[in-house]
Design an enzyme around this catalytic site. Sequence first.
Site, PDB file in Angstrom:
ATOM      1  CD  GLN A   1      -2.345  -1.307   2.777  1.00  0.00           C
ATOM      2  OE1 GLN A   1      -3.331  -0.704   3.178  1.00  0.00           O
ATOM      3  NE2 GLN A   1      -1.678  -2.138   3.549  1.00  0.00           N
TER       4      GLN A   1
ATOM      5  CG  ASP B   1       7.734   3.986   1.059  1.00  0.00           C
ATOM      6  OD1 ASP B   1       7.967   3.058   0.266  1.00  0.00           O
ATOM      7  OD2 ASP B   1       7.494   3.790   2.278  1.00  0.00           O
TER       8      ASP B   1
ATOM      9  CG  HIS C   1      -3.013   2.655  -1.623  1.00  0.00           C
ATOM     10  ND1 HIS C   1      -3.040   2.593  -0.249  1.00  0.00           N
ATOM     11  CD2 HIS C   1      -4.094   1.933  -2.038  1.00  0.00           C
ATOM     12  CE1 HIS C   1      -4.081   1.866   0.147  1.00  0.00           C
ATOM     13  NE2 HIS C   1      -4.719   1.447  -0.920  1.00  0.00           N
TER      14      HIS C   1
ATOM     15  CB  CYS D   1      -3.964  18.778 -22.353  1.00  0.00           C
ATOM     16  SG  CYS D   1      -4.145  18.327 -20.612  1.00  0.00           S
TER      17      CYS D   1
ATOM     18  CB  THR E   1      -0.945  -3.001   6.768  1.00  0.00           C
ATOM     19  OG1 THR E   1      -2.163  -2.292   6.499  1.00  0.00           O
ATOM     20  CG2 THR E   1      -1.205  -4.492   6.715  1.00  0.00           C
ATOM     21  CB  SER E   2      -3.774  -0.202  10.707  1.00  0.00           C
ATOM     22  OG  SER E   2      -4.121   0.505   9.536  1.00  0.00           O
TER      23      SER E   2
HETATM   24  P1  OAD Z   1      -1.221   2.687   9.182  1.00  0.00           P
HETATM   25  O1  OAD Z   1      -0.559   3.915   9.649  1.00  0.00           O
HETATM   26  O2  OAD Z   1      -2.713   2.629   9.235  1.00  0.00           O
HETATM   27  O3  OAD Z   1      -0.710   1.431  10.008  1.00  0.00           O
HETATM   28  C1  OAD Z   1       0.655   1.200  10.227  1.00  0.00           C
HETATM   29  C2  OAD Z   1       0.788  -0.121  10.950  1.00  0.00           C
HETATM   30  O4  OAD Z   1       2.162  -0.397  11.085  1.00  0.00           O
HETATM   31  C3  OAD Z   1       0.181  -0.154  12.354  1.00  0.00           C
HETATM   32  O5  OAD Z   1      -0.603  -1.334  12.503  1.00  0.00           O
HETATM   33  C4  OAD Z   1       1.403  -0.198  13.279  1.00  0.00           C
HETATM   34  O6  OAD Z   1       1.166  -0.969  14.463  1.00  0.00           O
HETATM   35  C5  OAD Z   1       2.408  -0.894  12.389  1.00  0.00           C
HETATM   36  N1  OAD Z   1       3.822  -0.569  12.689  1.00  0.00           N
HETATM   37  C6  OAD Z   1       4.353   0.567  13.188  1.00  0.00           C
HETATM   38  N2  OAD Z   1       5.686   0.472  13.261  1.00  0.00           N
HETATM   39  C7  OAD Z   1       6.016  -0.753  12.773  1.00  0.00           C
HETATM   40  C8  OAD Z   1       7.242  -1.441  12.581  1.00  0.00           C
HETATM   41  N3  OAD Z   1       8.424  -0.884  12.889  1.00  0.00           N
HETATM   42  N4  OAD Z   1       7.193  -2.688  12.052  1.00  0.00           N
HETATM   43  C9  OAD Z   1       6.011  -3.266  11.729  1.00  0.00           C
HETATM   44  N5  OAD Z   1       4.828  -2.668  11.902  1.00  0.00           N
HETATM   45  C10 OAD Z   1       4.825  -1.425  12.412  1.00  0.00           C
HETATM   46  O7  OAD Z   1      -0.677   2.385   7.708  1.00  0.00           O
HETATM   47  P2  OAD Z   1      -1.323   1.473   6.564  1.00  0.00           P
HETATM   48  O8  OAD Z   1      -1.939   0.250   7.135  1.00  0.00           O
HETATM   49  O9  OAD Z   1      -0.285   1.314   5.522  1.00  0.00           O
HETATM   50  O10 OAD Z   1      -3.893   5.162   2.078  1.00  0.00           O
HETATM   51  O11 OAD Z   1      -2.461   2.424   6.007  1.00  0.00           O
HETATM   52  C11 OAD Z   1      -3.232   1.989   4.929  1.00  0.00           C
HETATM   53  C12 OAD Z   1      -3.592   3.161   4.065  1.00  0.00           C
HETATM   54  O12 OAD Z   1      -4.233   4.163   4.860  1.00  0.00           O
HETATM   55  C13 OAD Z   1      -2.407   3.883   3.431  1.00  0.00           C
HETATM   56  O13 OAD Z   1      -1.953   3.285   2.238  1.00  0.00           O
HETATM   57  C14 OAD Z   1      -2.963   5.243   3.181  1.00  0.00           C
HETATM   58  C15 OAD Z   1      -3.647   5.461   4.512  1.00  0.00           C
HETATM   59  O14 OAD Z   1      -4.654   6.385   4.568  1.00  0.00           O
HETATM   60  C16 OAD Z   1      -4.094   6.222   1.277  1.00  0.00           C
HETATM   61  O15 OAD Z   1      -3.510   7.279   1.411  1.00  0.00           O
HETATM   62  C17 OAD Z   1      -5.097   5.951   0.200  1.00  0.00           C
END
Ligand code: OAD
Length: 257
Positions: free
Chosen positions: A100, A103, A128, A163, A201-202
């Site tokens: 997702q 970066d 994304h 454009c 990921t959350s």
């Molecule tokens: P989140 O910020 O929602 O979640 C990050 C997750 O990483 C959490 O569950 C943390 O517990 C975990 N975490 C933090 N540090 C960590 C580490 N060192 N090792 C492993 N895990 C760790 O990010 P995403 O799940 O990626 O979408 O969010 C999903 C989407 O929501 C993103 O792609 C973005 C956002 O809004 C868009 O912008 C469309």
Amino acid sequence: MDAGLARARELLAGADRVVFLTGAGVSAESGVPTFRGHQGLWKSCRPQDLATPEAFRADPRLVWEWYGWRRTLVAACAPNPAHRAMAGFCLDRDATLVTQNVDGLHTRALLEAVEGDAPPRTLPLTLHGSLFTVKCTSCDHHAHHDGPVDAASLETLPRCPSCAALLRPGVVWFGESLDPQVLSRAFQAAQEADVCVVVGTSAVVHPAASVPLATLEAGGRVLEVNPEPTPLSGMASAILRAPAGRVVPDLLEDGAG
Ligand code: OAD
């Protein structure tokens, strides 16, 4: 070895095909902020002001300023041991990396791993989009774009070479559909995988969060790497509650075989 790690390595060793689903947590140890959690981007900014088509129509300068800031921040970061371990695993094994993240750190780790050798069979599937691409708000022009963005005024924002309409960041915003081809390849890989490894990921944003469910529904297993519980935790066959950069290299060492 920790029992959870041993169990996870055993599952990977028995898997013919593997799919990874990653989120912002995998890049946290590289210095890239996550979205949710104590210091997440969505604590200080509202997604509806910065990451929707409506926000861009209302104030393209503000949106570009934020994406320009994120670009600069990410460009100064480097892949961490978790990105590198996944890249090595994908080169050695039948594995697909679905992320997702916008970066580019998984791609950088893969390209670094094959330096001097043949290019990787497949690049990560970026659900994304990418911070380092742009697309036109009017025509179908899209391109790689990693230079600085001057968001001082509307007049200085990047314009389409075809454009002259405003260019926008090549990311998927809330309320927008994901690229159907990328999505279909991700779900196909998930359905064919014996194991889906979910890292950082959350697991609350769909359809990305449904990728591991596709593996489960097809009879495969899910492994989770995350210091915090998520909605997926109850469905995981093994859970590693540790930062990705610390535990993923041990998990994937020697192709886990
Ligand atoms: P989140 O910020 O929602 O979640 C990050 C997750 O990483 C959490 O569950 C943390 O517990 C975990 N975490 C933090 N540090 C960590 C580490 N060192 N090792 C492993 N895990 C760790 O990010 P995403 O799940 O990626 O979408 O969010 C999903 C989407 O929501 C993103 O792609 C973005 C956002 O809004 C868009 O912008 C469309």
